[in-house]
Design a protein around this motif. Structure first.
Motif, PDB file in Angstrom:
ATOM      1  N   VAL A  99       0.905  -1.148   0.000  1.00  0.00           N
ATOM      2  CA  VAL A  99       0.000   0.000   0.000  1.00  0.00           C
ATOM      3  C   VAL A  99       0.945   1.199   0.000  1.00  0.00           C
ATOM      4  O   VAL A  99       1.646   1.445   0.984  1.00  0.00           O
ATOM      5  CB  VAL A  99      -0.936  -0.029   1.218  1.00  0.00           C
ATOM      6  N   HIS A 105     -15.622   5.405   9.333  1.00  0.00           N
ATOM      7  CA  HIS A 105     -14.722   5.544   8.175  1.00  0.00           C
ATOM      8  C   HIS A 105     -13.325   4.991   8.455  1.00  0.00           C
ATOM      9  O   HIS A 105     -12.952   4.794   9.603  1.00  0.00           O
ATOM     10  CB  HIS A 105     -14.546   7.030   7.818  1.00  0.00           C
ATOM     11  N   GLU A 120      -5.868   6.821  -1.205  1.00  0.00           N
ATOM     12  CA  GLU A 120      -6.020   7.703  -0.038  1.00  0.00           C
ATOM     13  C   GLU A 120      -4.680   7.915   0.674  1.00  0.00           C
ATOM     14  O   GLU A 120      -4.305   9.042   1.001  1.00  0.00           O
ATOM     15  CB  GLU A 120      -7.046   7.153   0.968  1.00  0.00           C
ATOM     16  N   ARG A 128      -8.417   1.709  -3.439  1.00  0.00           N
ATOM     17  CA  ARG A 128      -8.827   2.903  -2.675  1.00  0.00           C
ATOM     18  C   ARG A 128      -7.786   3.262  -1.625  1.00  0.00           C
ATOM     19  O   ARG A 128      -7.448   4.432  -1.439  1.00  0.00           O
ATOM     20  CB  ARG A 128     -10.150   2.639  -1.956  1.00  0.00           C
ATOM     21  N   ALA A 129      -7.293   2.246  -0.899  1.00  0.00           N
ATOM     22  CA  ALA A 129      -6.324   2.497   0.173  1.00  0.00           C
ATOM     23  C   ALA A 129      -5.053   3.117  -0.398  1.00  0.00           C
ATOM     24  O   ALA A 129      -4.497   4.066   0.165  1.00  0.00           O
ATOM     25  CB  ALA A 129      -5.983   1.199   0.894  1.00  0.00           C
ATOM     26  N   ASP A 142     -10.921  -2.210  -2.606  1.00  0.00           N
ATOM     27  CA  ASP A 142     -10.459  -1.557  -1.374  1.00  0.00           C
ATOM     28  C   ASP A 142      -8.942  -1.352  -1.408  1.00  0.00           C
ATOM     29  O   ASP A 142      -8.428  -0.356  -0.909  1.00  0.00           O
ATOM     30  CB  ASP A 142     -10.801  -2.421  -0.151  1.00  0.00           C
ATOM     31  N   PHE A 143      -8.242  -2.313  -1.978  1.00  0.00           N
ATOM     32  CA  PHE A 143      -6.787  -2.198  -2.137  1.00  0.00           C
ATOM     33  C   PHE A 143      -6.445  -0.943  -2.958  1.00  0.00           C
ATOM     34  O   PHE A 143      -5.578  -0.152  -2.585  1.00  0.00           O
ATOM     35  CB  PHE A 143      -6.269  -3.463  -2.826  1.00  0.00           C
ATOM     36  N   ASP A 186      -6.549  -6.019   6.996  1.00  0.00           N
ATOM     37  CA  ASP A 186      -7.462  -4.893   7.220  1.00  0.00           C
ATOM     38  C   ASP A 186      -6.662  -3.685   7.694  1.00  0.00           C
ATOM     39  O   ASP A 186      -6.011  -3.732   8.730  1.00  0.00           O
ATOM     40  CB  ASP A 186      -8.463  -5.253   8.334  1.00  0.00           C
ATOM     41  N   ARG A 238     -11.609   2.264   7.080  1.00  0.00           N
ATOM     42  CA  ARG A 238     -11.172   0.875   7.024  1.00  0.00           C
ATOM     43  C   ARG A 238     -11.096   0.385   5.576  1.00  0.00           C
ATOM     44  O   ARG A 238     -11.994   0.640   4.768  1.00  0.00           O
ATOM     45  CB  ARG A 238     -12.167   0.028   7.816  1.00  0.00           C
ATOM     46  N   TYR A 239      -9.999  -0.275   5.264  1.00  0.00           N
ATOM     47  CA  TYR A 239      -9.844  -0.862   3.934  1.00  0.00           C
ATOM     48  C   TYR A 239      -9.501  -2.347   4.068  1.00  0.00           C
ATOM     49  O   TYR A 239      -8.598  -2.707   4.822  1.00  0.00           O
ATOM     50  CB  TYR A 239      -8.719  -0.163   3.161  1.00  0.00           C
ATOM     51  N   ASP A 240     -10.217  -3.172   3.322  1.00  0.00           N
ATOM     52  CA  ASP A 240      -9.935  -4.609   3.293  1.00  0.00           C
ATOM     53  C   ASP A 240      -9.013  -4.858   2.105  1.00  0.00           C
ATOM     54  O   ASP A 240      -9.464  -4.915   0.955  1.00  0.00           O
ATOM     55  CB  ASP A 240     -11.264  -5.372   3.138  1.00  0.00           C
ATOM     56  N   ILE A 241      -7.729  -5.015   2.424  1.00  0.00           N
ATOM     57  CA  ILE A 241      -6.722  -5.131   1.370  1.00  0.00           C
ATOM     58  C   ILE A 241      -6.912  -6.406   0.545  1.00  0.00           C
ATOM     59  O   ILE A 241      -6.446  -6.504  -0.592  1.00  0.00           O
ATOM     60  CB  ILE A 241      -5.301  -5.063   2.000  1.00  0.00           C
TER      61      ILE A 241
END
Ligand code: UTP
Length: 293
Positions: free
Chosen positions: A32, A250, A267, A263-264, A260-261, A133, A252-255
């Motif tokens: 990430v 707000h 961000e 998005r993380a 979500d990966f 996570d 939390r990202y599930d890698i």
């Protein structure tokens, strides 16, 4: 109240939602920006005051141990080249906390992964943080959960509202409000059908447990998906002890989930001084070129 010092980070799953990259690479090691997902998890634990980290690994997960180990060859090269910042970045993972490992010989489910930690944890309260996570919240949720545990001496799970149609991907609770963000968990069920789900509050990868969870884990049988489910052990624990839920909105990202990966990465890169401005300019230009707005 005995303070929580230990954290168990299950990282032995197969990561099938992120194939093909997870064929030969642990999803917990997916980068990430420029750090593997699991490093963010360990950093969050340390920020919340946890000092003893047990990572549950399995087949094909050696990269995790290598990452938190020293690499003398690389360190000497960076030292010679005067690259101090990079040297610090390389040394940091190995110096953050006491990190231990245990192997889950077969990925029989999250409940089974946590049970492998029993001897290491012993008769103490402990935290569980899922290795895939990420919470972009300065450890706020975990700290609040540890406070709830310190106040009531009971287990606490993190809860987030999800769209009702998505609830069948999570553990789901029947909540009873206690105060602002705190609920008591009346009941809990793994991957319910959306039409039968007791709420749209999903259990998210942060937990604080009393050691009695291990007795419950030793009693469960395979549940949803044929796996030994942590949720089923929490359901048993509720029969003898109050379990609380800490709700949050707000960060939390599930890698382990591709979108979500992505998005993380966006961000966290936007937050960086060295990458943010350039990435932001790219995103603005992309939106314009693709006529997204
Ligand atoms: P997941 O359900 O997200 O992991 O478990 P998975 O099984 O690897 O995912 P998919 O569905 O196949 O993509 C949450 C966390 O629990 C760990 C995983 O490594 C992940 O960090 N886990 C899961 C274990 O340690 N052991 C298991 O048997 C299952």
């Amino acid at each position: 109240m005995q303070p929580v010092k230990k954290v168990v980070i299950p990282a032995a799953g197969l990561g099938t939602r992120f194939l093909p990259v997870t064929k030969s690479q642990p999803k917990e090691m997916l980068p990430v920006v420029d750090k593997p997902a699991i490093q963010y998890v360990v950093e969050e634990a340390v920020r919340a005051g946890l000092t003893d980290v047990l990572i549950v690994t399995g087949r094909g997960k050696h990269a995790i141990e290598d990452h938190f180990d020293r690499n003398f060859e690389l360190e000497v090269q960076l030292e010679r080249a005067g690259k101090r910042a990079l040297l610090d970045a390389v040394l940091n993972p190995s110096e953050m906390a006491a990190i231990h490992y245990i192997r889950q010989k077969e990925p029989k489910g999250l409940g089974h992964a946590v049970l492998t930690a029993r001897d290491h944890v012993g008769d103490e309260p402990f935290a569980v943080m899922l290795g895939d996570d990420i919470m972009v919240d300065d450890a706020e949720v975990l700290r609040s959960m540890l406070d709830v545990h310190a106040r009531y001496g009971r287990s606490v799970v993190a809860l987030q509202e999800v769209p009702r149609g998505d609830i069948s991907a999570y553990g789901c609770v029947e909540p009873e409000p206690v105060d602002d963000l705190l609920v008591q968990v009346r009941s809990i069920v793994e991957k319910p059908d959306p039409t039968e789900a007791p709420s749209n509050l999903a259990v998210i990868g942060r937990y604080v447990f009393t050691p009695e969870i291990f007795d419950a884990l030793a009693r469960i049988t395979p549940g949803a998906g044929g796996e030994l489910q942590l949720t089923d052990a929490i359901a048993l624990l509720i029969e003898s002890q109050t379990v609380y839920g800490w709700t949050f909105e707000h960060g939390r990202y599930d890698i382990g989930k591709k979108v979500d990966f992505l998005r993380a990465n966006i961000e966290l890169a936007l937050d960086r001084d060295d990458l943010g401005p350039e990435l932001e300019a790219f995103l603005v230009d992309l939106v314009r070129r693709r006529k997204l707005l």
